[in-house]
Design a protein around this motif. Sequence first.
Motif, PDB file in Angstrom:
ATOM      1  N   HIS A 119      38.593  32.352  31.920  1.00  0.00           N
ATOM      2  CA  HIS A 119      40.263  32.829  32.947  1.00  0.00           C
ATOM      3  C   HIS A 119      40.511  31.304  33.132  1.00  0.00           C
ATOM      4  CE1 HIS A 119      39.197  36.975  34.303  1.00  0.00           C
ATOM      5  NE2 HIS A 119      37.967  36.811  34.138  1.00  0.00           N
TER       6      HIS A 119
ATOM      7  N   SER B 224      38.085  35.338  44.890  1.00  0.00           N
ATOM      8  CA  SER B 224      38.717  36.494  44.523  1.00  0.00           C
ATOM      9  C   SER B 224      38.704  36.997  43.406  1.00  0.00           C
ATOM     10  CB  SER B 224      40.007  36.797  44.863  1.00  0.00           C
ATOM     11  OG  SER B 224      39.710  38.217  45.185  1.00  0.00           O
ATOM     12  N   LEU B 225      38.532  35.858  42.334  1.00  0.00           N
ATOM     13  CA  LEU B 225      38.510  36.623  41.262  1.00  0.00           C
ATOM     14  C   LEU B 225      36.701  36.465  41.051  1.00  0.00           C
ATOM     15  CD1 LEU B 225      39.765  36.387  38.208  1.00  0.00           C
ATOM     16  CD2 LEU B 225      40.078  34.264  38.634  1.00  0.00           C
TER      17      LEU B 225
ATOM     18  N   SER C 174      41.355  31.988  46.251  1.00  0.00           N
ATOM     19  CA  SER C 174      41.365  33.073  44.928  1.00  0.00           C
ATOM     20  C   SER C 174      40.803  32.539  43.965  1.00  0.00           C
ATOM     21  CB  SER C 174      43.070  32.410  44.463  1.00  0.00           C
ATOM     22  OG  SER C 174      44.017  32.241  45.774  1.00  0.00           O
TER      23      SER C 174
ATOM     24  N   THR D  15      36.363  39.896  42.929  1.00  0.00           N
ATOM     25  CA  THR D  15      36.465  41.663  42.571  1.00  0.00           C
ATOM     26  C   THR D  15      37.476  41.518  41.092  1.00  0.00           C
ATOM     27  OG1 THR D  15      38.941  40.362  43.544  1.00  0.00           O
ATOM     28  CG2 THR D  15      36.900  41.246  44.940  1.00  0.00           C
ATOM     29  N   GLY D  16      37.820  40.005  40.318  1.00  0.00           N
ATOM     30  CA  GLY D  16      38.125  40.359  39.462  1.00  0.00           C
ATOM     31  C   GLY D  16      39.828  39.983  39.747  1.00  0.00           C
ATOM     32  N   ASP D  17      40.107  39.839  41.410  1.00  0.00           N
ATOM     33  CA  ASP D  17      41.338  39.793  41.319  1.00  0.00           C
ATOM     34  C   ASP D  17      41.582  38.420  41.651  1.00  0.00           C
ATOM     35  OD1 ASP D  17      44.107  39.935  41.950  1.00  0.00           O
ATOM     36  OD2 ASP D  17      43.725  41.805  43.053  1.00  0.00           O
ATOM     37  N   LEU D  18      42.511  38.187  41.361  1.00  0.00           N
ATOM     38  CA  LEU D  18      42.961  36.495  41.541  1.00  0.00           C
ATOM     39  C   LEU D  18      43.702  36.127  42.676  1.00  0.00           C
ATOM     40  CD1 LEU D  18      42.918  33.510  40.410  1.00  0.00           C
ATOM     41  CD2 LEU D  18      44.518  33.872  39.291  1.00  0.00           C
ATOM     42  N   HIS D  19      43.908  37.182  43.655  1.00  0.00           N
ATOM     43  CA  HIS D  19      44.950  37.455  44.619  1.00  0.00           C
ATOM     44  C   HIS D  19      43.662  36.766  45.486  1.00  0.00           C
ATOM     45  CE1 HIS D  19      48.591  38.432  42.416  1.00  0.00           C
ATOM     46  NE2 HIS D  19      48.054  39.698  42.288  1.00  0.00           N
TER      47      HIS D  19
ATOM     48  N   VAL E 218      42.077  37.084  49.099  1.00  0.00           N
ATOM     49  CA  VAL E 218      42.280  37.818  50.841  1.00  0.00           C
ATOM     50  C   VAL E 218      43.142  36.813  51.251  1.00  0.00           C
ATOM     51  CG1 VAL E 218      40.858  39.466  51.223  1.00  0.00           C
ATOM     52  CG2 VAL E 218      40.549  39.558  49.342  1.00  0.00           C
TER      53      VAL E 218
END
Length: 343
Positions: A28, A78-79, A75, A82-86, A88
């Motif tokens: 990533h 989170s990645l 970030s 959860t696999g999401d770069l945004h 929390v």
Amino acid sequence: MIEITKRKNFIPVTDELISYLDQFGRCHALPTTYAELRSFSDSYPHFDKDGNATHWSSVMYPREIQQEIYPKLTSIYSLLRTGDLHAVPHLYVERVDYCEFGNSRPFRIRVVNQYNDNYDHFYVKTADASRVYGLELEHLLSPNRINYLMHRGGTLVEEHIAGIPGDVFMRDYLHRPDLNRVRLAKEFVKFSERCFIRLLGDMRSYNYVVDMTPDFEEVQYRVRAIDFDQQSYEGRKNLYLPQFFKENNLVVQLCSACLNFPTMKQYQEEERSLISRRYLSERQRITALLRCMKGNPVEPFEKVIQLRAELGQYHNTHLFDSCKSMGDIVEKNLEILLGRHLE
């Protein structure tokens, strides 16, 4: 008893290994890197909850750098989770620690949930090919799954592996009257077998943890490696057998007192059978990983010569004689030790 007296050489990650990691979702583009975390301006020693010194130091950044880096770290967390770069919004970085002790000189990031003060850690390290191979083999062949990310620029991000460090466990738990000595001895034999089959070295007591899980009658134990820098790097066979490190003497004595030889052999065979099932279910991926290892023979060749000779003598075979890299040796060791289970 054996010792490791020198730091291992850094082994760069090859383009072929990057392609492998990208194929299996490990690669990533991360918003910040290991090099940027090195820009701290000051540090102070970090002590544990009992006031004892640790190998870690908490680092401080200039205010403008901290305001830029900390949101990037949440970030990344989170990645990783959860696999999401945004990022929390209710998560924040409470502390960044740095360790000069390990080969990878890691940063440990403490992330806190501001609603309930629950915290978690993850690690940012310099990517090293040996460590990546070790993480992948752990993920594929052990009973544990490993969550980590690789940045093309040479940064490695790993989740925290929960458990009691082996040296702390021996100091604080091994003498307890409620310790199930037989179950712990069984797990250490199985852990040692896992390390030897895939040639993970340097399992001194501070490089693994003991995970204790309450069962309906007794406590279950699992020993988990937390350091993968010495994946098939050293030339001495005994470095891949945890029982030969003096730091593990207490638990080795426990095994000798609680288990006889036929029982130890039984547990070793059980572990080989379980690893064989994982190997068969992930054969294509393991083959691709071993191809990367064999295509990157940058470990010191004298170590390859030494290890293939010692393993050949141990297994009483000449099958290792043609091995030209540690990847070849790992592949051959897997074939020999898992052989009849793979038929």
